[in-house]
Design an enzyme around this catalytic site. Structure first.
Site, PDB file in Angstrom:
ATOM      1  N   LEU A  71       0.870  -1.167   0.000  1.00 24.50           N
ATOM      2  CA  LEU A  71       0.000   0.000   0.000  1.00 24.50           C
ATOM      3  C   LEU A  71       0.910   1.220   0.000  1.00 24.50           C
ATOM      4  O   LEU A  71       1.976   1.203   0.609  1.00 24.50           O
ATOM      5  CB  LEU A  71      -0.902   0.033   1.240  1.00 24.50           C
ATOM      6  CG  LEU A  71      -1.999  -1.027   1.351  1.00 24.50           C
ATOM      7  CD1 LEU A  71      -2.731  -0.886   2.688  1.00 24.50           C
ATOM      8  CD2 LEU A  71      -2.999  -0.920   0.203  1.00 24.50           C
ATOM      9  N   ASP A  72       0.498   2.277  -0.673  1.00 24.53           N
ATOM     10  CA  ASP A  72       1.285   3.502  -0.653  1.00 24.53           C
ATOM     11  C   ASP A  72       1.425   4.017   0.774  1.00 24.53           C
ATOM     12  O   ASP A  72       0.585   3.740   1.637  1.00 24.53           O
ATOM     13  CB  ASP A  72       0.621   4.576  -1.517  1.00 24.53           C
ATOM     14  CG  ASP A  72       0.559   4.194  -2.987  1.00 24.53           C
ATOM     15  OD1 ASP A  72       1.418   3.401  -3.421  1.00 24.53           O
ATOM     16  OD2 ASP A  72      -0.349   4.683  -3.689  1.00 24.53           O
ATOM     17  N   LYS A  73       2.455   4.796   1.015  1.00 19.13           N
ATOM     18  CA  LYS A  73       2.728   5.316   2.354  1.00 19.13           C
ATOM     19  C   LYS A  73       1.494   5.954   2.986  1.00 19.13           C
ATOM     20  O   LYS A  73       1.169   5.695   4.150  1.00 19.13           O
ATOM     21  CB  LYS A  73       3.865   6.349   2.280  1.00 19.13           C
ATOM     22  CG  LYS A  73       4.160   7.043   3.599  1.00 19.13           C
ATOM     23  CD  LYS A  73       5.257   8.087   3.447  1.00 19.13           C
ATOM     24  CE  LYS A  73       5.497   8.826   4.751  1.00 19.13           C
ATOM     25  NZ  LYS A  73       6.560   9.863   4.614  1.00 19.13           N
TER      26      LYS A  73
ATOM     27  N   ARG B 187      -5.171   5.818  -7.791  1.00 17.77           N
ATOM     28  CA  ARG B 187      -4.920   7.254  -7.837  1.00 17.77           C
ATOM     29  C   ARG B 187      -4.772   7.754  -9.275  1.00 17.77           C
ATOM     30  O   ARG B 187      -5.329   8.796  -9.652  1.00 17.77           O
ATOM     31  CB  ARG B 187      -3.671   7.572  -7.016  1.00 17.77           C
ATOM     32  CG  ARG B 187      -3.798   7.152  -5.555  1.00 17.77           C
ATOM     33  CD  ARG B 187      -2.466   7.091  -4.833  1.00 17.77           C
ATOM     34  NE  ARG B 187      -1.822   8.395  -4.792  1.00 17.77           N
ATOM     35  CZ  ARG B 187      -0.574   8.588  -4.398  1.00 17.77           C
ATOM     36  NH1 ARG B 187       0.176   7.549  -4.039  1.00 17.77           N
ATOM     37  NH2 ARG B 187      -0.061   9.805  -4.374  1.00 17.77           N
TER      38      ARG B 187
END
Length: 312
Positions: free
Chosen positions: A138-140, A237
């Site tokens: 998962l992205d930060k 995104r």
């Protein structure tokens, strides 16, 4: 860090189309592929004098490849006592609820303080697994559920499930704009030409499919549910920006024209400045590697996104 030496070599045209980490392992046989992969991630590999930090980047053939090796003991990931929000655990898998702001594994700019470092501390056997058992990311600044393998059998099984698109990953997000209906986005994604930390839709990219539906509509925003069919970097995104409904708070993909009366509204202007992308991995479903039964987990939205919903 003290560099040992500098090595450069020209790649053969016969290596065209192969991954960078694989090509390096063939050209620099004195180093393991995992070690070379770490060098790539840490920005210590040049392709024609340009830094490349993607191990899976395809080589055209004929490029000059340069590596900056470090002492191997300096590349060892360090166990760190970092709290993990455990949703489920057995002897084979671990399900965690990742908070926003926590990086999944070390890389350029994030040498420590990651989920990988936490796994090495809490689960001693994870040091023997690739990426300490991490099979997806998962992205930060995306929060939510992740599955982690606790042994090599589970690791390989989960990778196979991901490859076969048999792990269901669902998200909730808040986007700018008032959607009429849900749909499917089937657009390939690749790394951005100029903004190297961002991705973009491009016909030369990797196949990427995102499904979404409307949960609720507001004056200037929409609360949506998202299901991934593929799992590209920044996929949700990038796809949301592509259809002109970018995620609230997204620092990389919110470059779009806002309705003229949007920023005149004080409440919505504050929402525009939400400090992270409003995206949460709320649901995960998969076949257990050993038990073989389907298991599912769901977690609620974190407090910051719940409060955001109240504001819009």
């Amino acid at each position: 860090m003290k560099k040992i030496q500098l090595n450069s070599i020209a790649s053969s045209c016969s290596l065209s189309g192969q991954r960078l980490d694989l090509v390096l392992s063939k050209l620099f046989r004195e180093y393991s592929r995992s070690y070379l992969k770490k060098l790539i991630i840490m920005n210590q590999v040049l392709v024609n004098e340009s830094i490349v930090n993607q191990p899976d980047k395809k080589i055209l053939g004929g490029e000059t490849l340069t590596i900056h090796p470090f002492s191997k003991d300096l590349l060892v990931d360090i166990p760190e006592n970092i709290f993990l929000d455990i949703v489920y655990e057995d002897s084979d898998i671990l399900i965690i609820n990742k908070p926003a702001g926590l990086v999944v594994h070390p890389g350029s700019g994030n040498k420590s303080g990651t989920i990988l470092n936490a796994l090495l501390y809490h689960y001693k056997n994870s040091k023997d697994l690739p990426r300490a058992g991490i099979v997806h990311r998962l992205d930060k600044d995306t929060s939510g559920l992740m599955v982690i393998a606790k042994n090599i059998f589970s690791y390989n099984h989960l990778l196979l499930l991901l490859k076969e698109k048999k792990i269901i990953r669902e998200y909730e997000g808040i986007v700018h704009g008032k959607m009429i209906a849900g749909g499917t986005i089937n657009k390939p994604i690749m790394r951005h030409y100029n903004r190297r930390t961002c991705m973009m839709v491009h016909h030369l990219g990797k196949p990427s499919v995102t499904h979404y539906k409307v949960l609720s509509r507001f004056k200037f925003h929409t609360h949506i549910a998202i299901r991934l069919e593929t799992g590209r970097t920044h996929q949700i995104r990038v796809h949301m920006l592509h259809i002109k409904y970018p995620l609230v708070g997204d620092p990389c993909y919110s470059g779009f024209k806002i309705q003229s009366n949007y920023r005149k509204d004080k409440k919505t202007n504050k929402i525009y400045k939400f400090p992270r992308q409003a995206l949460h991995a709320n649901h995960l479903s998969l076949h257990h590697p050993i038990k073989k039964n389907v298991m599912s987990w769901t977690v609620p939205l974190p407090q910051d996104i719940q409060e955001l919903l109240l504001k819009i």
